[in-house]
Design a protein around this motif. Structure first.
Motif, PDB file in Angstrom:
ATOM      1  N   PHE A   4      40.244-104.144  16.522  1.00  0.00           N
ATOM      2  CA  PHE A   4      41.017-104.894  17.513  1.00  0.00           C
ATOM      3  C   PHE A   4      40.444-104.708  18.918  1.00  0.00           C
ATOM      4  N   ALA A   5      40.063-103.478  19.263  1.00  0.00           N
ATOM      5  CA  ALA A   5      39.481-103.215  20.587  1.00  0.00           C
ATOM      6  C   ALA A   5      38.160-103.962  20.750  1.00  0.00           C
ATOM      7  N   VAL A   6      37.321-103.943  19.710  1.00  0.00           N
ATOM      8  CA  VAL A   6      36.044-104.662  19.783  1.00  0.00           C
ATOM      9  C   VAL A   6      36.297-106.166  19.863  1.00  0.00           C
ATOM     10  N   PHE A   7      37.281-106.643  19.132  1.00  0.00           N
ATOM     11  CA  PHE A   7      37.647-108.060  19.182  1.00  0.00           C
ATOM     12  C   PHE A   7      38.093-108.457  20.596  1.00  0.00           C
ATOM     13  N   LEU A   8      38.909-107.620  21.226  1.00  0.00           N
ATOM     14  CA  LEU A   8      39.336-107.901  22.598  1.00  0.00           C
ATOM     15  C   LEU A   8      38.148-107.886  23.565  1.00  0.00           C
ATOM     16  N   ALA A 136      28.414-108.386  15.591  1.00  0.00           N
ATOM     17  CA  ALA A 136      28.837-109.498  14.737  1.00  0.00           C
ATOM     18  C   ALA A 136      30.170-110.064  15.225  1.00  0.00           C
ATOM     19  N   ILE A 137      31.098-109.176  15.553  1.00  0.00           N
ATOM     20  CA  ILE A 137      32.409-109.607  16.054  1.00  0.00           C
ATOM     21  C   ILE A 137      32.252-110.331  17.386  1.00  0.00           C
ATOM     22  N   CYS A 140      30.385-113.786  16.860  1.00  0.00           N
ATOM     23  CA  CYS A 140      31.238-114.780  16.191  1.00  0.00           C
ATOM     24  C   CYS A 140      32.380-115.237  17.103  1.00  0.00           C
ATOM     25  N   THR A 141      32.972-114.304  17.813  1.00  0.00           N
ATOM     26  CA  THR A 141      34.063-114.646  18.737  1.00  0.00           C
ATOM     27  C   THR A 141      33.559-115.608  19.808  1.00  0.00           C
ATOM     28  N   THR A 142      32.400-115.295  20.373  1.00  0.00           N
ATOM     29  CA  THR A 142      31.832-116.163  21.408  1.00  0.00           C
ATOM     30  C   THR A 142      31.480-117.529  20.830  1.00  0.00           C
ATOM     31  N   ILE A 173      39.193-104.171  32.131  1.00  0.00           N
ATOM     32  CA  ILE A 173      39.717-103.058  32.927  1.00  0.00           C
ATOM     33  C   ILE A 173      40.663-102.199  32.092  1.00  0.00           C
ATOM     34  N   LEU A 174      41.534-102.825  31.315  1.00  0.00           N
ATOM     35  CA  LEU A 174      42.475-102.071  30.477  1.00  0.00           C
ATOM     36  C   LEU A 174      41.747-101.260  29.398  1.00  0.00           C
ATOM     37  N   ILE A 175      40.732-101.833  28.794  1.00  0.00           N
ATOM     38  CA  ILE A 175      39.981-101.089  27.776  1.00  0.00           C
ATOM     39  C   ILE A 175      39.238 -99.924  28.419  1.00  0.00           C
ATOM     40  N   GLY A 176      38.637-100.133  29.586  1.00  0.00           N
ATOM     41  CA  GLY A 176      37.973 -99.036  30.302  1.00  0.00           C
ATOM     42  C   GLY A 176      38.947 -97.923  30.644  1.00  0.00           C
ATOM     43  N   THR A 177      40.138 -98.273  31.088  1.00  0.00           N
ATOM     44  CA  THR A 177      41.164 -97.280  31.407  1.00  0.00           C
ATOM     45  C   THR A 177      41.596 -96.524  30.154  1.00  0.00           C
ATOM     46  N   LYS A 178      41.746 -97.238  29.047  1.00  0.00           N
ATOM     47  CA  LYS A 178      42.119 -96.603  27.774  1.00  0.00           C
ATOM     48  C   LYS A 178      41.063 -95.584  27.356  1.00  0.00           C
TER      49      LYS A 178
END
Length: 186
Positions: A4-8, A136-137, A140-142, A173-178
């Motif tokens: 999920f994090a990589v997908f985001l 890959a994620i 494909c997402t892009t 920013i949220l992922i970096g903070t996490k």
């Protein structure tokens, strides 16, 4: 890092390509499917390859900066995210709305929209992320978002382009903070 994090992250990284695809979609009147496929392919490929290049570079220097890698990840993702938000909030300047889709034009757009993915790849090296599944994620997402964006371009116009950058910046920013909080406190 979870799927999920990589997908985001993939969604966040694809926001520049998404915005360019919307702009191109507003200009392209003929052969929309072919143009959508061409943009989506190159944008997806470059968004996947840039993190791989960054990851390879990060792995080379990993032993020298392991003790501060979480700070580097936080700063890189924070700066990229803040820059995305800043660019989205700037007053719109007159943009050249060219309908040109030559290969050289598309490749320049692909490189320009994927530079931030290089820095994310460096971050992936420090976090021991599975790079193959991650690229890959992200690719494909892009691909999917860029393909859809060409069709949305004529429908949604410039409104969505501004908010896409803000949304992507906030996610980074949220992922970096996490990442920083997890390394400092857990």
């Amino acid at each position: 890092m979870s799927f999920f994090a990589v997908f985001l992250i993939g969604i966040s990284l694809s926001m520049d390509a998404f915005a360019v695809s919307i702009a191109k979609g507003m200009c392209i009147k003929n052969n929309r499917f072919r143009c959508a496929l061409q943009l989506a392919f190159w944008f997806g490929l470059f968004q996947a390859m840039m993190p791989l290049i960054g990851w390879l570079g990060g792995r080379l220097f990993e032993s020298m900066i392991t003790s501060i890698d979480h700070w580097i990840a936080f700063l890189l993702l924070g700066v990229i995210g803040a820059n995305m938000i800043r660019e989205s909030l700037k007053p719109d300047e007159e943009e050249e709305q060219s309908s040109s889709l030559t290969l050289s034009h598309v490749l320049l757009l692909a490189v320009a929209t994927s530079i931030d993915a290089l820095a994310v790849g460096i971050t992936f090296a420090f976090l021991k992320v599975n790079i193959l599944s991650s690229i890959a994620i992200i690719g494909c997402t892009t691909f999917i978002l860029s393909f859809i964006a060409v069709y949305l371009g004529s429908q949604l116009g410039n409104v969505l382009k501004k908010y896409a950058g803000i949304f992507g910046g906030i996610i980074l920013i949220l992922i970096g903070t996490k990442i920083l909080v997890e390394h400092l406190f857990f």
